[in-house]
Design a protein around this motif. Sequence first.
Motif, mmCIF file in Angstrom:
data_model
loop_
_atom_site.group_PDB
_atom_site.id
_atom_site.type_symbol
_atom_site.label_atom_id
_atom_site.label_comp_id
_atom_site.label_asym_id
_atom_site.label_seq_id
_atom_site.Cartn_x
_atom_site.Cartn_y
_atom_site.Cartn_z
ATOM 1 N N ILE A 7 2.506 2.284 -4.321
ATOM 2 C CA ILE A 7 1.875 2.903 -5.234
ATOM 3 C C ILE A 7 2.694 4.140 -5.580
ATOM 4 N N GLY A 8 3.118 4.519 -6.815
ATOM 5 C CA GLY A 8 3.595 5.594 -7.375
ATOM 6 C C GLY A 8 5.262 5.467 -7.292
ATOM 7 N N GLU A 31 2.514 2.227 -11.287
ATOM 8 C CA GLU A 31 2.655 3.534 -11.690
ATOM 9 C C GLU A 31 1.552 3.886 -12.741
ATOM 10 N N LYS A 32 0.930 4.746 -12.547
ATOM 11 C CA LYS A 32 0.064 4.995 -13.626
ATOM 12 C C LYS A 32 0.279 5.596 -14.829
ATOM 13 N N LYS A 78 -2.899 2.153 -12.679
ATOM 14 C CA LYS A 78 -3.466 3.009 -11.901
ATOM 15 C C LYS A 78 -4.265 2.291 -10.951
ATOM 16 N N THR A 93 -6.690 -2.124 -9.468
ATOM 17 C CA THR A 93 -6.269 -1.243 -10.625
ATOM 18 C C THR A 93 -7.181 -0.962 -11.811
ATOM 19 N N LEU A 105 2.027 4.415 0.077
ATOM 20 C CA LEU A 105 1.224 5.515 -0.999
ATOM 21 C C LEU A 105 2.419 6.539 -1.094
ATOM 22 N N SER A 106 3.043 6.567 -2.412
ATOM 23 C CA SER A 106 3.837 7.571 -2.675
ATOM 24 C C SER A 106 3.410 8.223 -4.355
ATOM 25 N N THR A 107 2.167 8.674 -3.911
ATOM 26 C CA THR A 107 1.417 9.231 -5.212
ATOM 27 C C THR A 107 1.977 10.618 -5.868
ATOM 28 N N ASN A 239 -5.058 12.554 -3.895
ATOM 29 C CA ASN A 239 -5.348 11.293 -3.131
ATOM 30 C C ASN A 239 -6.604 10.756 -2.871
ATOM 31 N N THR A 269 3.007 6.186 4.014
ATOM 32 C CA THR A 269 3.182 7.173 2.794
ATOM 33 C C THR A 269 4.443 7.889 2.739
ATOM 34 N N CYS A 273 3.445 13.554 -1.476
ATOM 35 C CA CYS A 273 1.876 13.309 -1.108
ATOM 36 C C CYS A 273 1.595 13.358 0.373
#
Length: 300
Positions: A7-8, A31-32, A78, A93, A105-107, A239, A269, A273
């Motif tokens: 995520i990201g 990716e949002k 997202k 999403t 998680l790499s937001t 987060n 992660t 973040c």
Amino acid sequence: MYDIIIIGAGTAGLSAAIYAVRAGKSVLVLEKNVYGGQIISAPEVENYPGIRKISGYEFAENLYLQAAGLGAELKYEKAVRILNGEKEKKIMTNRSEYQCRSIILSTGAKNRHLGLEREEELTGAGISYCATCDGAFYRGKDVAVAGGGNTALEDAGFLSGYCRTVWIIHRRDTFRGEERLLQALKKKENVRYILDSQVICLNGERRLESITVKNVKTMQEQELLISGLFVAIGQEPDNRDFENLVGLDKAGYIQAGEDCRTCTPGIFTAGDCRAKAVRQLATAAADGAVAALAACAYLE
Ligand code: NAP
């Protein structure tokens, strides 16, 4: 069913994708916004080992092409919720839902705002958080940069090439940013400094026309007539959507050590973040590699 969903798609996420696909895993990156994360707005990167100089945009594009070329899939959605089942995890999403066996998680982090009245309303009408994206709109105009870190110093240097005057407004009398950047900035004749000062008011009808700046020592206020204010006062994490599964520290960063493991098995992660001391391009890429290899070990 993917082996790993990331995520990201910033430096950490795309680095993780490169390592995971090379380890033979099926990888989806969600990716949002746009791929690349924060580095995409850096005018120049010259501290990534092995690359003498590159624009942030080109660095991000290379990362994306490398990850996609190796077989990572990228979707612009997202992630809003994670359901953590025993054998599989589900990610909801804004458009769909996906299943996977592990998650990274790499937001990243988003730009911190000044928190002033009318800041949102005037964003895009004189207020910007990205000098490389918007600097050219202010050619020949007077602008200010708020902040005292590397981003503020680099932004001021970049803007000095387009603008008539660049004011740099910092709340202390010493800069957090690197001395080398400061010395380079001091050579620019159109850069001026307002230290020990905070922006306290944004003025203008439909667009930003001036700002009120207050000296925090003397309490004196002055009005500065400018067309643009570039806010470069650091980042903050986002987060909250995942806090039921990973511990967050007081500032909202995901709690995990250098091994990038969160308190939930199978969820890792990486990057800005994560709660850590050094947030740099090189450490984001390093986190991506560590998290991906940890996820591979978990899957095996
Ligand atoms: P940063 O290093 O966290 O600096 C933020 C700056 O904004 C600080 O000077 C801080 O003041 C000020 N600030 C914070 N909150 C404020 C507020 N509410 N009002 C007014 N001022 C405020 O952020 P950054 O410059 O974006 O850099 C983030 C990370 O990326 C850093 O690790 C940086 O080294 C790295 N980076 C590296 C490069 C490069 O190496 N080329 C380029 C850009 C960024 P105080 O100093 O008083 O706290």
